[in-house]
Design a protein around this motif. Structure first.
Motif, PDB file in Angstrom:
ATOM      1  N   UNK A 282       0.849  -1.201   0.000  1.00  0.00           N
ATOM      2  CA  UNK A 282       0.000   0.000   0.000  1.00  0.00           C
ATOM      3  C   UNK A 282       0.876   1.239   0.000  1.00  0.00           C
ATOM      4  N   UNK A 283       0.759   2.043  -1.047  1.00  0.00           N
ATOM      5  CA  UNK A 283       1.532   3.271  -1.136  1.00  0.00           C
ATOM      6  C   UNK A 283       0.644   4.438  -1.529  1.00  0.00           C
ATOM      7  N   UNK A 284       1.104   5.645  -1.184  1.00  0.00           N
ATOM      8  CA  UNK A 284       0.304   6.839  -1.435  1.00  0.00           C
ATOM      9  C   UNK A 284       1.105   7.874  -2.215  1.00  0.00           C
ATOM     10  N   UNK A 285       0.396   8.585  -3.086  1.00  0.00           N
ATOM     11  CA  UNK A 285       1.009   9.567  -3.978  1.00  0.00           C
ATOM     12  C   UNK A 285       0.231  10.879  -3.875  1.00  0.00           C
ATOM     13  N   UNK A 286       0.954  11.963  -3.722  1.00  0.00           N
ATOM     14  CA  UNK A 286       0.309  13.275  -3.775  1.00  0.00           C
ATOM     15  C   UNK A 286       0.331  13.755  -5.223  1.00  0.00           C
TER      16      UNK A 286
END
Length: 248
Positions: free
Chosen positions: A141-145
């Motif tokens: 699980x990764x997040x990107x702005x």
């Protein structure tokens, strides 16, 4: 010479491989991949939402309240349940959560993809992303702005896309839907959920803008069909509308 990319969290390292224009020196200092920084000149031509509703959700207190309200709604209201089985994420597949907020939906996508899968959450709010990283980030699980109106991923790079209770806050929702269509592989599935007021939408659309779009009953479905989606289904459940379709 050591490749700096090897020191990234596994999910973000995989995310870089999916980007159309990966940065040479990725900023992951806050736990998410920040592609906007303090204000990107590259995105100056993208519409911005400066309404009070978006401002509230983007604040630390607003993100906390949204997180708690969303979690409660999914427990108590069946209409808010994420259609994981229908999305049919393949084993080791890649799923994208557009407007991922506190990240709990993103994490559920990773669990549905199984070992080897990847779920990426994209959001523009630093406060939301901070909560997401703290509570949900992990090997899958990764997040990107980034801005939903200009997704940073390559064409045909993900297997499933979901956007829950966010599209109404995006200044140009048609552009965001077009971007979701672009990054979704042929045959991939998309599910969008927005609040709805049903036939009263025409009335609300005439009121002054407060930073939230009010959709007509067939508006999202028509946009998806214009982008080549097939088997488009629109279902209103009280004050919630789900729209589903397959990338034809």
């Amino acid at each position: 010479m050591i490749d700096a990319h090897t020191s990234l969290p596994p999910a973000l390292r995989r995310a870089l491989e999916l980007l159309a224009d990966p940065p040479a020196d990725p900023d992951v200092s806050k736990g998410y991949l920040d592609l906007l920084g303090g204000g990107s000149a590259e995105g100056d031509d993208v519409a911005k939402n400066t309404g009070p509703i978006q401002a509230a959700w983007a604040s630390p207190i607003g993100s906390m309240l949204y997180d708690n309200a969303q979690a409660l709604s999914r427990r108590l209201i069946g209409a808010w349940q994420t259609p994981l089985e229908w999305l049919n994420i393949p084993p080791t597949g890649v799923a994208l959560d557009v407007g991922s907020g506190p990240g709990n939906v993103t994490a559920s996508l990773a669990r549905a993809a199984g070992p080897g899968g990847l779920a990426l959450g994209v959001d523009i709010s630093e406060a939301m992303l901070a909560r997401a990283v703290k509570n949900e980030a992990g090997p899958q699980v990764g997040f990107i702005r980034a801005d939903a109106q200009r997704l940073p991923l390559r064409d045909d790079s993900v297997d499933a896309v979901i956007s829950a209770a966010v599209l109404q806050l995006i200044p140009d929702p048609a552009a965001a839907l077009g971007e979701m269509a672009r990054v979704l592989r042929p045959g991939g599935r998309l599910a969008v959920m927005v609040p709805t007021v049903g036939p009263a939408a025409r009335f609300f659309q005439k009121l002054p803008n407060v930073g939230a779009h009010v959709f007509g009953d067939d508006e999202i479905g028509d946009i998806l069909e214009d982008h080549g989606f097939v088997s488009v289904r629109v279902k209103n459940l009280g004050t919630v509308q789900w729209v589903r379709g397959k990338n034809g």
